[in-house]
Design a protein around this motif. Structure first.
Motif, PDB file in Angstrom:
ATOM      1  N   LEU B 169       3.570  -9.412   4.303  1.00  0.00           N
ATOM      2  CA  LEU B 169       2.624  -7.912   3.847  1.00  0.00           C
ATOM      3  C   LEU B 169       3.720  -7.485   4.902  1.00  0.00           C
ATOM      4  O   LEU B 169       4.361  -6.797   4.793  1.00  0.00           O
ATOM      5  CB  LEU B 169       1.721  -7.499   3.569  1.00  0.00           C
ATOM      6  CG  LEU B 169       1.328  -8.275   2.286  1.00  0.00           C
ATOM      7  CD1 LEU B 169      -0.560  -8.152   2.357  1.00  0.00           C
ATOM      8  CD2 LEU B 169       1.291  -7.037   1.149  1.00  0.00           C
ATOM      9  N   TYR B 394      13.415  -8.244   1.227  1.00  0.00           N
ATOM     10  CA  TYR B 394      13.737  -9.659   0.636  1.00  0.00           C
ATOM     11  C   TYR B 394      13.022 -10.507   0.950  1.00  0.00           C
ATOM     12  O   TYR B 394      12.345 -11.161   0.297  1.00  0.00           O
ATOM     13  CB  TYR B 394      15.734 -10.211   0.042  1.00  0.00           C
ATOM     14  CG  TYR B 394      15.485  -9.018  -1.145  1.00  0.00           C
ATOM     15  CD1 TYR B 394      17.043  -8.752  -1.328  1.00  0.00           C
ATOM     16  CD2 TYR B 394      14.952  -7.714  -2.020  1.00  0.00           C
ATOM     17  CE1 TYR B 394      17.826  -7.807  -2.420  1.00  0.00           C
ATOM     18  CE2 TYR B 394      15.414  -7.086  -2.729  1.00  0.00           C
ATOM     19  CZ  TYR B 394      17.031  -7.262  -3.279  1.00  0.00           C
ATOM     20  OH  TYR B 394      17.016  -6.741  -4.043  1.00  0.00           O
ATOM     21  N   ILE B 397       9.471 -10.409   0.777  1.00  0.00           N
ATOM     22  CA  ILE B 397       8.610  -9.776  -0.529  1.00  0.00           C
ATOM     23  C   ILE B 397       8.835 -11.475  -1.542  1.00  0.00           C
ATOM     24  O   ILE B 397       7.474 -11.779  -2.083  1.00  0.00           O
ATOM     25  CB  ILE B 397       9.612  -9.610  -1.480  1.00  0.00           C
ATOM     26  CG1 ILE B 397       9.658  -7.219  -1.215  1.00  0.00           C
ATOM     27  CG2 ILE B 397       9.833  -9.581  -3.124  1.00  0.00           C
ATOM     28  CD1 ILE B 397      10.462  -6.634  -2.192  1.00  0.00           C
ATOM     29  N   PHE B 398       9.776 -12.094  -0.550  1.00  0.00           N
ATOM     30  CA  PHE B 398       9.664 -13.850  -1.514  1.00  0.00           C
ATOM     31  C   PHE B 398       8.368 -14.288  -0.685  1.00  0.00           C
ATOM     32  O   PHE B 398       7.899 -14.995  -1.010  1.00  0.00           O
ATOM     33  CB  PHE B 398      10.589 -14.123  -1.479  1.00  0.00           C
ATOM     34  CG  PHE B 398      11.507 -14.080  -2.514  1.00  0.00           C
ATOM     35  CD1 PHE B 398      12.989 -12.898  -2.438  1.00  0.00           C
ATOM     36  CD2 PHE B 398      11.842 -14.718  -3.614  1.00  0.00           C
ATOM     37  CE1 PHE B 398      13.865 -12.431  -3.225  1.00  0.00           C
ATOM     38  CE2 PHE B 398      12.103 -13.340  -4.273  1.00  0.00           C
ATOM     39  CZ  PHE B 398      13.460 -12.904  -3.986  1.00  0.00           C
ATOM     40  N   VAL B 400       5.944 -12.799   0.377  1.00  0.00           N
ATOM     41  CA  VAL B 400       4.580 -12.843  -0.478  1.00  0.00           C
ATOM     42  C   VAL B 400       4.231 -13.013  -1.876  1.00  0.00           C
ATOM     43  O   VAL B 400       3.336 -13.567  -2.318  1.00  0.00           O
ATOM     44  CB  VAL B 400       4.572 -11.278  -0.654  1.00  0.00           C
ATOM     45  CG1 VAL B 400       3.526 -10.558  -1.674  1.00  0.00           C
ATOM     46  CG2 VAL B 400       4.871 -10.325   1.117  1.00  0.00           C
ATOM     47  N   LEU B 401       5.627 -14.158  -2.647  1.00  0.00           N
ATOM     48  CA  LEU B 401       5.601 -14.417  -3.951  1.00  0.00           C
ATOM     49  C   LEU B 401       5.011 -15.489  -3.362  1.00  0.00           C
ATOM     50  O   LEU B 401       4.006 -16.403  -4.259  1.00  0.00           O
ATOM     51  CB  LEU B 401       6.734 -13.716  -4.585  1.00  0.00           C
ATOM     52  CG  LEU B 401       6.763 -12.814  -5.287  1.00  0.00           C
ATOM     53  CD1 LEU B 401       8.312 -12.680  -5.365  1.00  0.00           C
ATOM     54  CD2 LEU B 401       6.791 -12.311  -6.010  1.00  0.00           C
ATOM     55  N   ILE B 404       1.209 -15.136  -2.688  1.00  0.00           N
ATOM     56  CA  ILE B 404       0.196 -15.350  -3.955  1.00  0.00           C
ATOM     57  C   ILE B 404      -0.100 -16.333  -4.479  1.00  0.00           C
ATOM     58  O   ILE B 404      -0.449 -16.853  -5.244  1.00  0.00           O
ATOM     59  CB  ILE B 404       1.293 -14.246  -4.498  1.00  0.00           C
ATOM     60  CG1 ILE B 404      -0.754 -13.111  -4.367  1.00  0.00           C
ATOM     61  CG2 ILE B 404       2.076 -13.435  -5.302  1.00  0.00           C
ATOM     62  CD1 ILE B 404      -1.200 -13.005  -3.727  1.00  0.00           C
ATOM     63  N   LEU B 408      -2.951 -17.927  -6.444  1.00  0.00           N
ATOM     64  CA  LEU B 408      -3.680 -18.543  -7.351  1.00  0.00           C
ATOM     65  C   LEU B 408      -3.526 -19.938  -8.105  1.00  0.00           C
ATOM     66  O   LEU B 408      -4.792 -19.794  -8.609  1.00  0.00           O
ATOM     67  CB  LEU B 408      -2.597 -17.487  -8.194  1.00  0.00           C
ATOM     68  CG  LEU B 408      -2.240 -17.285  -9.854  1.00  0.00           C
ATOM     69  CD1 LEU B 408      -3.252 -16.573 -10.087  1.00  0.00           C
ATOM     70  CD2 LEU B 408      -0.325 -16.848 -10.570  1.00  0.00           C
TER      71      LEU B 408
END
Lengths: 270, 422
Positions: B169, B394, B397-398, B400-401, B404, B408
């Motif tokens: 983030l 990028y 973002i990766f 973060v993915l 997350i 999950l």
């Protein structure tokens, strides 16, 4: 499949879910187990029928049925009741039964109230491998977070006038912890797609901004609840409030002045 | 996502005054509200004050330096109450709320010259360039840096997924902020047959690109047209569009009517009110249809043609006051067939929406064309973007993915029946 056939299917599914909800009310009021089985069976039958309807619509339109507001409501209802049944089985709880059936019937009912003609066209910007994952992940997130709101409001209703307990928070918070990662994935997929399509991974489009506001709402929820002084009633109200912002992202954004400058507003339905 | 602090404090809170204690929402509100309020007051007074980062390479220094410094300070001063509080949940929540508050005008109203007058009077006509927005964003980033450093230091349960997510983030926010100062965007207009060009328009200023482009052909594929029935009402028209396409020998139902296509011209020009076969690119179709009502009664017959570059629209007036017309075919796909010359080497490339061209450090996107001419357009409009911060975005973002996904997985593991008492 024609538009009238689609409406007929939706009306039948709404009727089945409405009857399942009535049976569930009877079961929750202490009725014989047959009512509980009717409620669960009706929910599952509706999910199966809706999945088949969406598949038939996909074949008819020759494109993913994810473009218009009405089409997204179909997926939302599917995820809502489908995931609700799965969580109900896994958690061995009936607390989600009425919220999921009520919301599922409501959102399908909106399609009946405001039916749109089938439209086989798809604008070039949506012809992307990102289209299906971005929208379906978002709708799955909306469904899980909708269930969290339903569970929160149910807890507030059942405990009205009484103090809430930590166990009343368990289900709504669990659903927020499941839904927020999906919401985050939807946000990230959208950014990656936008870079490929427009050249800007984040353009502060009104829809994107509302999506960020909804995401912030749920991030606030999961951080707030970690405070020892956090009160259960306040947390449940926060969960409901965050879902209201999420509905703003889905619906309200199309009605605001900023919608005129958004590339994300849904196709206008005649 | 896990919190910035464990549910039960591991150290007793020092006592003494409003600030010299473990902060709750009261102190966080005072801090965040005070800083953002002061920034907003300055913005309202200055009116046109716009916050922008300095040009490269200082944009990275400003976007990352203070937050890296905070993280290092947290690492070196693990018992600092101030740093603990700045990285705590109350500041996290309040700074996010402040960020949402100052970003919300963009979600509701138009910005810039079209912003509401009262919003402009508060200095928020361009909300995202304002000082309070920058302050709120800085507080969020500071909080991320401090809580991540703390979690890395203490190795509390879930610290890996926490660190990955929050670092991601912070990386996205820092790179996004830095990128605003180094992003270059320019508009490229190409015309068929005009040869190679390296000229672009950067907001009214010419720019020479390191790549030359030539447009050999602009291609537009459309869906077949659809029939529509329009009825005038006070303030506008009610239009009902058919669900199926028009085509040779088609039978289409729309608004209680049945249309049978008697004659079909795949390309037509309208001369003296009559369609004539015309096989030129951009010449839309024309259809002669027979219209029958729901009870089988004939309502008329005539030609339908959507507005195009080769003639006015043709429509059929119905006895009940409605009008039957042909909707303009909607684009399915449009593409620019280019030749790209880079470093003396030439190559062909078909540029389509969602499949940009990477050349010379720039990325070219197909944005539009001359919509008045449709498929007959010989002009293609591209957007050229140079975004040097993109690789870092990028990475963020990766991260973060990945973070997350871990969260999950952790949440899904908790989906089990509540434990029963023995």
């Amino acid at each position: 499949m024609t538009g009238s056939v689609l409406l007929g299917m939706l009306a039948a599914i709404v009727a089945v879910w409405a009857l399942a909800a009535l049976a569930s009310v009877r079961a929750l009021a202490g009725g014989p187990p047959i009512y509980d089985r009717l409620g669960r069976g009706g929910a599952l039958a509706g999910v199966a029928a809706l999945a088949a309807t969406i598949a038939a619509l996909w074949l008819t339109l020759d494109r993913p049925p994810l473009r218009t507001l009405g089409e997204t409501r179909l997926w939302y209802a599917l995820w809502l009741v489908g995931l609700g049944c799965l969580l109900e089985w896994r958690l061995r709880t009936r607390a989600l039964r009425l919220p999921m059936l009520a919301m599922g019937a409501l959102f399908l009912g909106l399609d009946l109230w405001s039916p749109a003609a089938l439209d086989r066209t798809l604008m070039p910007a949506l012809a992307s491998p990102w289209f299906v994952p971005h929208v379906t992940v978002y709708l799955a997130a909306y469904a899980v977070l909708g269930l969290s709101c339903g569970a929160a409001l149910t807890a507030l209703w059942r405990r009205r006038g009484q103090p809430l307990r930590d166990e009343d928070l368990r289900l709504p918070l669990l659903l927020v912890h499941l839904g927020l990662p999906l919401l985050t994935c939807g946000l990230c997929f959208g950014a990656l797609w936008a870079k490929e399509a427009w050249g800007h991974w984040w353009a502060w489009d009104p829809k994107e901004t509302w999506a960020l506001l909804a995401w912030i709402g749920y991030v606030v929820v999961i951080h707030h609840v970690r405070r020892p002084a956090a009160r259960p009633r306040g947390t449940l109200l926060l969960i409901a409030g965050a879902f209201a912002v999420l509905l703003g992202c889905w619906y309200l954004v199309n009605l605001l002045p900023s919608a005129q400058v958004s590339v994300h507003t849904y196709a206008v339905e005649p | 996502m896990t919190s910035a602090e464990p549910a039960a404090a591991s150290e007793p809170a020092p006592a003494g005054g409003f600030w010299l204690t473990r902060w709750s929402y009261a102190q966080a509100t005072a801090l965040v509200g005070g800083l953002c309020g002061a920034a907003w007051a300055a913005q309202a007074v200055a009116g046109t004050l716009a916050v922008a980062l300095p040009p490269p390479p200082w944009n990275w220094t400003v976007a990352c330096g203070p937050f890296l410094a905070l993280a290092v300070a947290r690492w070196l001063r693990p018992r600092s109450l101030l740093l603990d509080n700045l990285g705590g949940i109350p500041v996290a929540v309040l700074s996010l709320v402040a960020l949402a508050l100052f970003a919300s005008p963009v979600a509701i109203w138009k910005e810039g010259p079209e912003a509401p007058a009262w919003l402009a009077s508060l200095g928020l006509a361009h909300p995202l360039s304002t000082l309070p927005f920058a302050v709120a964003l800085a507080l969020v980033m500071a909080n991320l840096a401090l809580c991540t450093a703390r979690r890395l230091q203490r190795r509390e349960p879930g610290w890996i997924r926490f660190a990955v997510l929050h670092t991601g983030l912070l990386t996205v926010l820092a790179a996004g902020a830095a990128g605003t100062a180094s992003l270059e965007r320019a508009r490229v207009v190409l015309t068929e047959g005009a040869g190679f060009s390296a000229l672009a328009d950067r907001g009214g200023r010419p720019l020479a690109l390191p790549v030359e482009l030539a447009l050999d052909d602009f291609v537009l594929e459309s869906f077949p047209p659809r029939a529509a029935v329009a009825r005038m009402r006070p303030g506008g028209w009610d239009v009902v569009t058919a669900e199926t396409f028009l085509g040779p020998d088609a039978r289409v139902a729309v608004a209680g009517l049945t249309l049978a296509v008697r004659e079909w011209l795949p390309g037509a020009a309208v001369i003296d009110g009559r369609p004539t076969a015309f096989a030129e690119t951009g010449a839309g179709p024309a259809a002669r249809v027979a219209v029958t009502a729901a009870d089988g009664g004939a309502l008329g017959e005539g030609w339908l043609h959507a507005p195009s570059a080769y003639g006015e629209p043709l429509f059929l007036a119905l006895p009940d006051g409605r009008a039957l017309m042909m909707e303009a075919p909607r684009p399915r796909r449009f593409a620019s067939r280019l030749r790209v010359r880079e470093g003396g080497v030439e190559r062909p490339y078909e540029l389509v929406v969602n499949r940009p061209l990477h050349a010379g450090g720039w990325v070219f996107y197909q944005t539009s064309y001359d919509e008045r001419l449709g498929a007959a357009s010989r002009t293609s409009v591209l957007e050229a973007v140079e975004d040097r911060s993109l690789p870092v975005v990028y990475v963020g973002i990766f991260l973060v993915l990945a973070g997350i996904a871990a969260h999950l997985w952790h949440a899904a593991a908790a989906v089990r029946p509540p434990e029963r008492a023995p």
